[in-house]
Design a protein around this motif. Structure first.
Motif, short mmCIF file in Angstrom:
data_model
loop_
_atom_site.label_atom_id
_atom_site.label_comp_id
_atom_site.label_asym_id
_atom_site.label_seq_id
_atom_site.Cartn_x
_atom_site.Cartn_y
_atom_site.Cartn_z
N ALA A 1 0.82 -1.21 0.00
CA ALA A 1 0.00 0.00 0.00
C ALA A 1 0.85 1.27 0.00
O ALA A 1 0.39 2.33 -0.43
N HIS B 1 1.27 2.45 -3.51
CA HIS B 1 0.01 2.99 -4.01
C HIS B 1 -0.27 4.38 -3.44
O HIS B 1 -0.78 5.26 -4.14
N GLU C 1 -0.73 7.88 -5.44
CA GLU C 1 -1.91 8.72 -5.23
C GLU C 1 -1.50 10.13 -4.82
O GLU C 1 -2.11 11.12 -5.25
N PHE D 1 -8.39 7.23 0.47
CA PHE D 1 -7.79 6.27 -0.46
C PHE D 1 -7.24 5.06 0.30
O PHE D 1 -7.39 3.92 -0.15
N ARG E 1 -10.11 2.79 1.41
CA ARG E 1 -10.66 2.05 0.27
C ARG E 1 -9.71 0.95 -0.18
O ARG E 1 -10.14 -0.16 -0.52
N HIS E 2 -8.41 1.24 -0.18
CA HIS E 2 -7.43 0.23 -0.57
C HIS E 2 -7.43 -0.94 0.40
O HIS E 2 -7.33 -2.10 -0.02
N SER E 3 -7.53 -0.64 1.69
CA SER E 3 -7.56 -1.72 2.69
C SER E 3 -8.83 -2.57 2.54
O SER E 3 -8.79 -3.79 2.70
N ARG F 1 -10.46 -3.07 -0.32
CA ARG F 1 -10.27 -3.89 -1.52
C ARG F 1 -9.33 -5.06 -1.24
O ARG F 1 -9.58 -6.19 -1.70
N SER F 2 -8.28 -4.81 -0.48
CA SER F 2 -7.34 -5.88 -0.15
C SER F 2 -8.00 -6.95 0.71
O SER F 2 -7.80 -8.16 0.50
#
Length: 218
Positions: free
Chosen positions: A126, A129, A133, A162, A165-167, A169-170
């Motif tokens: 992350a 990423h 971002e 962000f 949201r990334h966590s 999705r993961s």
């Protein structure tokens, strides 16, 4: 040259521990030179080496100023040299050790449960990423004429959104793939014989430095 991260971590930890115990001396200086050689062998180029060295010296010089103002010159020089050795070895070790590979190796050996290791793995990934971002937000802000310190505070909330949201999705991806402690690994992350020979060579050089040190004492 890619070498196994566990062996590189051990080879880097030896000079770090020695510097912490013995401080700046000929023994730690020889170990420092060996570590620089290890960094070059593992792929750190001259440009990155000098950039890293400049940052380390700048950081250590700030400590020298503080020690010089509030202590003696001799102690300031001692701490300055110690900070350079310790900081450079520690930071450069983070460049040559592939922590993602190390984490996968530890999980494949069942030393760390995949249900605990993969969230750490996702957190490490992350970081890249988040950096991308942040670059995207800075580019958009520059197009709108938003610059300066005020803009940096404004991007905190979008970056936080962000990250959340990334966590999510993961986590969804790990659940969908049926992550559990019985996970099998397709790739082989074990230590190769060539890595053992490489580590034994550098470890022999380090032990030779310690042998020389104790031979001068006794």
């Amino acid at each position: 040259m890619k070498k196994h991260p566990l062996l590189l971590l051990i080879l880097s930890f030896i000079p770090i521990l020695t510097i912490l115990i013995m401080g700046p001396c000929l023994t730690t200086l020889y170990l420092f030179v060996l570590h620089i050689l290890l960094c070059f062998v593992c792929g750190i180029g001259l440009k990155r080496f000098f950039k890293l060295l400049a940052l380390v010296v700048l950081f250590s010089f700030s400590l020298f100023i503080l020690n010089f103002l509030y202590s003696t010159l001799q102690l300031a020089i001692y701490n300055f040299a110690r900070a350079i050795l310790l900081t450079f070895v520690s930071v450069s070790a983070s460049f040559i050790v592939n922590f993602e590979w190390l984490l996968l190796f530890v999980m494949s050996k069942k030393w760390l449960a995949p249900t605990k290791g993969y969230p750490i793995f996702a957190a490490i990934n992350a970081i890249e990423h988040l950096k991308e971002e942040k670059k995207r937000l800075d580019h958009l802000a520059k197009m709108r004429g938003l610059t300066g310190l005020r803009h940096q505070f404004r991007v905190i909330l979008p970056l936080l959104v962000f990250a959340v949201r990334h966590s999510q999705r993961s986590a969804t991806a790990m659940i969908a793939r049926g992550l559990n402690d019985q996970k099998q690994f397709y790739y082989d992350y074990s230590i190769k014989p060539s890595d053992w020979y490489f580590a034994a060579f550098f470890l022999g050089l380090q032990l030779g430095v310690f042998f020389w040190h104790f031979s001068t004492i006794f």
